[in-house]
Design a protein around this motif. Structure first.
Motif, short mmCIF file in Angstrom:
data_model
loop_
_atom_site.label_atom_id
_atom_site.label_comp_id
_atom_site.label_asym_id
_atom_site.label_seq_id
_atom_site.Cartn_x
_atom_site.Cartn_y
_atom_site.Cartn_z
N UNK A 62 0.83 -1.20 0.00
CA UNK A 62 0.00 0.00 0.00
C UNK A 62 0.87 1.26 0.00
N UNK A 63 1.95 1.26 0.78
CA UNK A 63 2.87 2.40 0.80
C UNK A 63 3.59 2.54 -0.53
N UNK A 64 3.94 1.42 -1.12
CA UNK A 64 4.58 1.45 -2.43
C UNK A 64 3.65 2.06 -3.47
N UNK A 65 2.36 1.73 -3.36
CA UNK A 65 1.36 2.26 -4.29
C UNK A 65 1.15 3.76 -4.11
N UNK B 32 0.28 3.07 -10.88
CA UNK B 32 0.87 2.74 -9.57
C UNK B 32 0.57 1.29 -9.19
N UNK B 33 -0.65 0.85 -9.50
CA UNK B 33 -1.04 -0.53 -9.22
C UNK B 33 -0.15 -1.51 -9.97
N UNK C 271 -7.86 -2.62 -3.51
CA UNK C 271 -7.68 -1.62 -4.55
C UNK C 271 -8.72 -1.78 -5.65
N UNK C 272 -8.98 -3.01 -6.07
CA UNK C 272 -9.99 -3.26 -7.10
C UNK C 272 -11.38 -2.85 -6.61
#
Length: 266
Positions: free
Chosen positions: A17-20, A47-48, A102-103
């Motif tokens: 989540x942080x990476x996104x 980003x995803x 996310x989806x």
């Protein structure tokens, strides 16, 4: 499920989540000029997909390491020591949960029922690996399919950045994607299922119980059906690109011949 696996699942969920939300926007805006020009919906998917590529590289390479060097898992595919496999599976489960959230929160622009089915089938099967430590070889073997994901995502990156389909980078990535996808998702099916059938009727298989047996077999069938559908779509796309390239080449040759004739008749 042990505390270590739960911690890895939760940690990978938060990490992805942080990476996104932080790392991908910072990295992409620095190294890809076209990133800042994308509409919000495309930025979200960008980003995803970057997160997806990072996850695929981590678990895919870890999977190969286990297949090559974890003798305990390779010697006993049903009940072998699952320590490293459970770590790899826990990372994947954290990613799958992150991606489902996310989806769900971006369903109107990113929703895909195939991906939801894929994630749920994988989580269903991997739950047994994490909770009971069973089927380590087979759980790890399935993760080899992630090695095709970076090529699939790269195709999307080229497309959204408006690279022409005839560009050499696009064509090379498309060909590599088709080959790698076939190798790690389709070509591996016969040896995988041969190893599965070899366990039927053994004491190790009977010890699994009906629940684990059903989860294992049905999830594998579902995933292989999805992989076959995706392979068909990729093959069609690859064929169209190849035919388009050959058509353009034939047209260029025809124009050159025509010019040659005109030059000699003038």
């Amino acid at each position: 499920m042990e505390t270590r696996e739960l911690t890895v699942v939760a940690g990978s969920f938060v990490g992805f989540q942080l990476l996104f939300s932080v790392a991908s926007p910072l990295f992409s805006s620095t190294f890809t000029p076209g990133y800042g020009c994308l509409p919000p919906t495309k930025l979200t998917e960008w980003n995803s997909r970057l997160v997806s590529t990072v996850h695929a590289l981590i678990v895919g390479l870890f999977c190969l390491y286990i297949l090559w060097f974890d003798d305990a898992v390779n010697a006993d595919p049903v009940w072998g020591e699952p320590g490293l496999v459970k770590l790899n599976v826990a990372i994947t489960c954290g990613y799958l949960l992150y991606d489902l959230v996310l989806l769900a929160t971006n369903w109107s622009t990113m929703g895909d029922s195939f991906f939801v089915c894929h994630h749920l089938a994988a989580l269903y099967a991997y739950g047994y690996v994490l909770s009971r430590g069973v089927l380590p070889y087979f759980a790890n073997f399935r993760l080899i399919s992630e090695l095709s994901t970076p090529f699939v995502n790269q195709r999307w990156f080229y497309e959204v950045l408006k690279y022409p389909r005839s560009d050499r980078l696009v064509v090379a990535n498309g060909m590599a994607m088709a080959v790698v996808f076939f190798m790690v998702r389709i070509f591996v099916m016969p040896p995988y299922w041969a190893r599965v059938f070899a366990t039927f009727g053994t004491e190790a298989f009977e010890r699994l119980g009906v629940g684990a047996q059903v989860a294992w077999i049905t999830s594998c069938i579902a995933l292989d059906i999805l992989n076959t559908i995706w392979m068909y779509k990729i093959a069609r796309g690859c064929y169209k690109v190849m035919m388009g390239a050959s058509g353009r080449k034939a047209k260029e040759v025809s124009l050159l011949k025509q010019n040659h004739v005109n030059n000699h008749t003038d």
